[in-house]
Scaffold this motif. Structure first.
Motif, PDB file in Angstrom:
ATOM      1  N   THR A   1       0.831  -1.205   0.000  1.00  0.00           N
ATOM      2  CA  THR A   1       0.000   0.000   0.000  1.00  0.00           C
ATOM      3  C   THR A   1       0.864   1.252   0.000  1.00  0.00           C
ATOM      4  O   THR A   1       0.631   2.183  -0.781  1.00  0.00           O
ATOM      5  CB  THR A   1      -0.935   0.008   1.216  1.00  0.00           C
ATOM      6  OG1 THR A   1      -1.840  -1.089   1.122  1.00  0.00           O
ATOM      7  CG2 THR A   1      -1.726   1.305   1.293  1.00  0.00           C
ATOM      8  N   SER A   2       1.868   1.293   0.866  1.00  0.00           N
ATOM      9  CA  SER A   2       2.722   2.473   0.969  1.00  0.00           C
ATOM     10  C   SER A   2       3.542   2.684  -0.296  1.00  0.00           C
ATOM     11  O   SER A   2       3.703   3.812  -0.770  1.00  0.00           O
ATOM     12  CB  SER A   2       3.663   2.333   2.176  1.00  0.00           C
ATOM     13  OG  SER A   2       2.932   2.305   3.380  1.00  0.00           O
TER      14      SER A   2
ATOM     15  N   VAL B   1       0.325   0.866   8.460  1.00  0.00           N
ATOM     16  CA  VAL B   1       0.699   1.411   7.160  1.00  0.00           C
ATOM     17  C   VAL B   1       1.635   2.603   7.334  1.00  0.00           C
ATOM     18  O   VAL B   1       2.647   2.724   6.634  1.00  0.00           O
ATOM     19  CB  VAL B   1      -0.549   1.828   6.358  1.00  0.00           C
ATOM     20  CG1 VAL B   1      -0.148   2.468   5.028  1.00  0.00           C
ATOM     21  CG2 VAL B   1      -1.435   0.614   6.094  1.00  0.00           C
ATOM     22  N   GLY B   2       1.311   3.487   8.271  1.00  0.00           N
ATOM     23  CA  GLY B   2       2.123   4.681   8.467  1.00  0.00           C
ATOM     24  C   GLY B   2       3.566   4.395   8.814  1.00  0.00           C
ATOM     25  O   GLY B   2       4.485   5.081   8.339  1.00  0.00           O
ATOM     26  N   SER B   3       3.810   3.372   9.638  1.00  0.00           N
ATOM     27  CA  SER B   3       5.186   3.040  10.027  1.00  0.00           C
ATOM     28  C   SER B   3       6.011   2.579   8.833  1.00  0.00           C
ATOM     29  O   SER B   3       7.231   2.766   8.797  1.00  0.00           O
ATOM     30  CB  SER B   3       5.181   1.957  11.112  1.00  0.00           C
ATOM     31  OG  SER B   3       4.573   0.764  10.651  1.00  0.00           O
ATOM     32  N   VAL B   4       5.351   1.991   7.850  1.00  0.00           N
ATOM     33  CA  VAL B   4       6.039   1.595   6.623  1.00  0.00           C
ATOM     34  C   VAL B   4       6.238   2.807   5.720  1.00  0.00           C
ATOM     35  O   VAL B   4       7.292   2.976   5.113  1.00  0.00           O
ATOM     36  CB  VAL B   4       5.238   0.502   5.883  1.00  0.00           C
ATOM     37  CG1 VAL B   4       5.950   0.096   4.601  1.00  0.00           C
ATOM     38  CG2 VAL B   4       5.045  -0.716   6.767  1.00  0.00           C
ATOM     39  N   ALA B   5       5.216   3.661   5.632  1.00  0.00           N
ATOM     40  CA  ALA B   5       5.299   4.841   4.778  1.00  0.00           C
ATOM     41  C   ALA B   5       6.432   5.766   5.197  1.00  0.00           C
ATOM     42  O   ALA B   5       7.114   6.354   4.352  1.00  0.00           O
ATOM     43  CB  ALA B   5       3.968   5.587   4.794  1.00  0.00           C
TER      44      ALA B   5
ATOM     45  N   SER C   1      -7.724   1.544  -3.542  1.00  0.00           N
ATOM     46  CA  SER C   1      -7.812   0.322  -2.763  1.00  0.00           C
ATOM     47  C   SER C   1      -6.880  -0.680  -3.431  1.00  0.00           C
ATOM     48  O   SER C   1      -7.078  -1.049  -4.591  1.00  0.00           O
ATOM     49  CB  SER C   1      -9.255  -0.203  -2.767  1.00  0.00           C
ATOM     50  OG  SER C   1      -9.320  -1.466  -2.148  1.00  0.00           O
ATOM     51  N   GLY C   2      -5.850  -1.073  -2.728  1.00  0.00           N
ATOM     52  CA  GLY C   2      -4.794  -1.874  -3.342  1.00  0.00           C
ATOM     53  C   GLY C   2      -5.221  -3.294  -3.679  1.00  0.00           C
ATOM     54  O   GLY C   2      -6.052  -3.900  -3.008  1.00  0.00           O
ATOM     55  N   ASN C   3      -4.634  -3.817  -4.747  1.00  0.00           N
ATOM     56  CA  ASN C   3      -4.819  -5.214  -5.125  1.00  0.00           C
ATOM     57  C   ASN C   3      -3.505  -5.675  -5.751  1.00  0.00           C
ATOM     58  O   ASN C   3      -3.426  -5.935  -6.950  1.00  0.00           O
ATOM     59  CB  ASN C   3      -5.988  -5.359  -6.110  1.00  0.00           C
ATOM     60  CG  ASN C   3      -6.410  -6.800  -6.283  1.00  0.00           C
ATOM     61  OD1 ASN C   3      -6.202  -7.631  -5.399  1.00  0.00           O
ATOM     62  ND2 ASN C   3      -6.982  -7.112  -7.435  1.00  0.00           N
ATOM     63  N   PRO C   4      -2.440  -5.753  -4.932  1.00  0.00           N
ATOM     64  CA  PRO C   4      -1.086  -5.940  -5.466  1.00  0.00           C
ATOM     65  C   PRO C   4      -0.863  -7.316  -6.082  1.00  0.00           C
ATOM     66  O   PRO C   4      -1.530  -8.285  -5.751  1.00  0.00           O
ATOM     67  CB  PRO C   4      -0.197  -5.737  -4.237  1.00  0.00           C
ATOM     68  CG  PRO C   4      -1.071  -6.117  -3.088  1.00  0.00           C
ATOM     69  CD  PRO C   4      -2.452  -5.657  -3.477  1.00  0.00           C
ATOM     70  N   LYS C   5       0.120  -7.365  -6.964  1.00  0.00           N
ATOM     71  CA  LYS C   5       0.490  -8.606  -7.634  1.00  0.00           C
ATOM     72  C   LYS C   5       1.961  -8.925  -7.363  1.00  0.00           C
ATOM     73  O   LYS C   5       2.670  -8.186  -6.681  1.00  0.00           O
ATOM     74  CB  LYS C   5       0.239  -8.476  -9.131  1.00  0.00           C
ATOM     75  CG  LYS C   5      -1.220  -8.230  -9.504  1.00  0.00           C
ATOM     76  CD  LYS C   5      -2.108  -9.397  -9.128  1.00  0.00           C
ATOM     77  CE  LYS C   5      -3.523  -9.255  -9.697  1.00  0.00           C
ATOM     78  NZ  LYS C   5      -4.288  -8.186  -9.068  1.00  0.00           N
ATOM     79  N   HIS C   6       2.414 -10.016  -7.951  1.00  0.00           N
ATOM     80  CA  HIS C   6       3.732 -10.585  -7.667  1.00  0.00           C
ATOM     81  C   HIS C   6       4.870  -9.570  -7.732  1.00  0.00           C
ATOM     82  O   HIS C   6       5.712  -9.520  -6.833  1.00  0.00           O
ATOM     83  CB  HIS C   6       4.009 -11.730  -8.641  1.00  0.00           C
ATOM     84  CG  HIS C   6       5.425 -12.207  -8.618  1.00  0.00           C
ATOM     85  ND1 HIS C   6       5.896 -13.124  -7.688  1.00  0.00           N
ATOM     86  CD2 HIS C   6       6.500 -11.877  -9.386  1.00  0.00           C
ATOM     87  CE1 HIS C   6       7.175 -13.336  -7.893  1.00  0.00           C
ATOM     88  NE2 HIS C   6       7.573 -12.602  -8.913  1.00  0.00           N
ATOM     89  N   ASP C   7       4.921  -8.771  -8.791  1.00  0.00           N
ATOM     90  CA  ASP C   7       6.064  -7.872  -8.968  1.00  0.00           C
ATOM     91  C   ASP C   7       6.199  -6.889  -7.810  1.00  0.00           C
ATOM     92  O   ASP C   7       7.319  -6.551  -7.400  1.00  0.00           O
ATOM     93  CB  ASP C   7       5.941  -7.110 -10.288  1.00  0.00           C
ATOM     94  CG  ASP C   7       6.156  -8.005 -11.500  1.00  0.00           C
ATOM     95  OD1 ASP C   7       6.590  -9.159 -11.303  1.00  0.00           O
ATOM     96  OD2 ASP C   7       5.876  -7.561 -12.626  1.00  0.00           O
TER      97      ASP C   7
END
Length: 319
Positions: free
Chosen positions: A134-135, A160-164, A265-271
């Motif tokens: 997400t970040s 999320v914020g700690s990663v951002a 709204s995230g929907n991440p993939k492998h890469d």
């Protein structure tokens, strides 16, 4: 192996509706990979789902499942899948609006996972897939954050914020975190150049920033006034108590005006998972685990996240 442990709830309500029950092990479909889950994190969207605040999406069929992201090892691989084999350490996300990773097994397509970082445990790794992808999407792809720009992260101590905060520094930004006073030192340890107390710093009195990443979902019009010329506000949340008004504003702002709001709204993939793995293995990003709970402690984990003041993620450990 016919059934497995999983976090369930039979009706919407407070954290106490959650319990550890048993469900059938997922049947691996053609082209899928069966993953034995070692750990899964608790995400904010799951709280809304369990409380029934998004029941138009989650429906009324029970029992319902919870859990979005996971880390574990490959248990079975369909013959058509290449590049993965039993025993591989992997991490991933089930997909948009799909819950159920708080269980001993998940069956997923290869595009939903990647090799987990080798320099962290799988329990630590489980804290990162949702917040990390997400970040990375928000800051690099949506806001196009550039080195030297000023970034404000609202909710800087959370999952999320700690990663951002960490990714903002890795991308070369000057990072300001907005968090509670008790978490100020923690956010600075993550790399923030400055930390402001959200309780004593009115949003209207903030400086102007090139990029604002909002993880809270409220007061978007006011946040937008704190953007520098050409600034970008990226929100990963909307006001759950006023959804129509909040989403309407976000959609309108995405089209009109110089200082646009990006909502996704995230929907991440492998890469994207693979890129996240590289960030962790380079040392640019470290997992932040607030507390580790057994699966039977799922209600306590939800209760702790709802109480606020979280540092990173609450993680459920299954192995």
């Amino acid at each position: 192996m016919n059934d497995m442990r999983a976090a369930l709830y039979d009706n919407y309500g407070p954290p106490e509706v959650l319990y550890e029950g048993r469900v059938p092990v997922p049947v691996r479909k053609p082209g899928e990979v069966l993953v034995r889950v070692h750990a899964a994190s608790v995400n904010g969207g799951e709280l809304y789902g369990r409380a029934g605040k998004v029941r138009l999406v989650t429906g009324r069929r029970f029992p319902q499942r919870t859990g979005l992201d996971f880390a574990g090892e490959v248990a079975e691989v369909d013959a058509s899948v290449t590049g993965l084999r039993a025993g591989d350490r992997v991490w991933g996300i089930l997909g948009r609006s799909s819950f159920g990773s708080a269980a001993e097994y998940v069956s997923v397509r290869p595009r939903q996972i990647a090799y987990a970082p080798e320099n962290v445990t799988l329990t630590e790794a489980a804290s990162l897939p949702a917040g990390g992808t997400t970040s990375l999407t928000a800051l690099r792809d949506k806001a196009r954050l550039r080195a030297g720009e000023r970034l404000l992260v609202r909710g800087a101590s959370g999952g999320v914020g700690s990663v951002a905060v960490q990714l903002g520094k890795a991308l070369g930004a000057h990072v300001t975190g907005l968090a509670s006073a008790k978490n100020s030192d923690f956010v600075k340890e993550l790399g923030a150049d400055e930390v402001l107390d959200h309780r004593t710093t009115p949003l209207a009195e903030l400086d102007r920033y090139d990029v604002i990443m909002d993880t809270v979902g409220t007061e978007h019009p006011l946040l937008q006034t704190r953007l520098a010329p050409g600034g970008r506000l990226v929100s990963i949340a909307f006001d759950i108590d006023h959804p129509v008004r909040s989403i309407g504003y976000l959609l309108g702002s995405a089209v009109h005006g110089r200082q646009r709001v990006r909502f996704f709204s995230g929907n991440p993939k492998h890469d994207l998972f693979a890129e996240l793995t590289a960030y962790v293995e380079r040392g640019d990003l470290r997992p932040v685990v607030d507390n580790v709970h057994p699966l039977a402690g799922i209600a306590a984990a939800h209760r702790a996240l709802e109480a606020g003041g979280v540092r990173g993620k609450h993680v459920l450990q299954l192995v």
